[in-house]
Design an enzyme around this catalytic site. Structure first.
Site, PDB file in Angstrom:
ATOM      1  CE  LYS A 104      -1.165  -0.577   4.406  1.00  0.00           C
ATOM      2  NZ  LYS A 104      -0.603  -1.947   4.581  1.00  0.00           N
ATOM      3  CG  HIS A 110       6.929   3.127   6.948  1.00  0.00           C
ATOM      4  ND1 HIS A 110       6.030   2.655   7.689  1.00  0.00           N
ATOM      5  CD2 HIS A 110       7.038   2.396   5.944  1.00  0.00           C
ATOM      6  CE1 HIS A 110       5.429   1.580   7.856  1.00  0.00           C
ATOM      7  NE2 HIS A 110       6.201   1.138   6.047  1.00  0.00           N
TER       8      HIS A 110
END
Lengths: 178, 178, 178
Positions: free
Chosen positions: A20, A54
């Site tokens: 995602k 991230h």
């Protein structure tokens, strides 16, 4: 003569490690002035690690805004000239809402959700909204987890309904939902 | 000259709070004489609340039939002139089969399933069948939960194979499976 | 003049009891000399039963090779003239990697994965790879289960990226991912 262009909302959902976030980063690529709206708080070592991983993946191309709860407020006070907001993710936000909303009555959570949806109806710029599918496993034995699943699912439905485009990621591959 | 029209079977699946039931209600809208076949039993406060919320959502437009186990019998004794049955849902039925079938031997559950599938092969009217995806999480540690997942999955496969149309709901948005 | 044909890789994923293995068996039907590469080990009674049930389903049409860990080695030593390998499944392999890799350092697991991916870049014959969606439920409370979900998800992404075709099974029905 003025011309109004309605900003686009891209909704991206999927399971854990379904790709995602990478897909959302790809969607953000063509934009110039990008804001990353992070809902996760580094409350333990595992989270610190996930968040910094991230952050590395997205590199220097985003201005990071951290807001665990009041997404409406964050979206109404974006840096001048922001072209796109990548919000990652609605499911962590759901957890935050439950954590901080506890004891403040049911209404608190609903009001935060309504305020966020109100901003989405007139978004300040293009938005890429990442969420999670959490409802395709066995019914959790824990009542809190069932409630989490319910709230997360309702947020997903309402946000997806407002989206211009919606995608489900599966094994890194996108399925177009809308 | 007689003309036989085979009734349609619409299969609707998805995770918790994915919008399955609303989508199923939409599918039922064009029909006149509607039966809601409810498999859930209000065995605790949470269920009572969920059931009454669902009943509210569908309003007065359905005759409700409650049958936790013998779906075949319920389908063979529908009110005269029924145009469509909305069955919600097969996964709760699976739980009921396991709960009541316990101790009666493996055969009891299989026979109930076979009798239901037999009715689906010659449905009395159009049918809208709601089910749940429960197999996309981590393998449950609990053996009973694994068995539940297996039975629910097999029922889904067999019912979907008999369906005219099949849909997977995700964040309120439908993916056509068939 | 020689002509090189790149073998095809078919990736098949889905939840528990979603019909993945049956779909994979269908894909294998047109081939003559078939190898079934089994990653599951019969470590308890339930597994013994599941494995023997699967073996029955696929009948006598496959040569079975059992390899819980070194998939690269198994693929580089296939029986002469193998036309297709059906590998079932990558998620059980993930569990094996974690089980045997424990204590040998993080690197051990990564290296096994890299060696397998290297073979997939130049597959010895057509390959049908079965995996599982395990990331669409509630976040597991158990840290080991979260790590399993992460590794399984990353393997799925990387394998699906190398596939010629990719399918998600749902209630026995295939959704084309790629």
């Amino acid at each position: 003569m003025e011309r109004t262009i309605t900003p686009n909302i891209y909704y991206v959902t999927g399971g854990a490690r379904s790709g995602k976030s990478s897909f959302a980063l790809q969607l953000a690529k063509p934009y110039y002035s990008r804001v990353f709206l992070a809902t996760a708080e580094p409350f333990d070592g595992e989270m610190v690690q996930r968040i910094s991983k991230h952050r590395e993946e997205r590199g220097e191309q985003f201005t990071t805004v951290e807001e665990p709860l009041a997404l409406d407020r964050a979206l109404l006070h974006l840096p001048e000239g922001t072209d796109v907001v990548l919000l990652d993710c609605l499911t962590v936000w759901t957890g935050n809402l439950m954590h901080y909303g506890e004891g403040k009555g049911e209404g608190e959570i609903d009001q935060q959700i309504e305020r966020f949806l109100e901003v989405l109806r007139h978004p300040p710029c293009d938005m890429i909204l990442v969420s999670n599918e959490v409802g395709m496993g066995i019914v959790p034995e824990n009542a809190m987890a069932r409630r989490f699943r319910d709230i997360a699912g309702i947020i997903n439905q309402r946000v997806a309904a407002l989206a211009t485009e919606a995608w489900l990621l599966c094994s890194g591959l996108p399925i177009r939902l809308k």
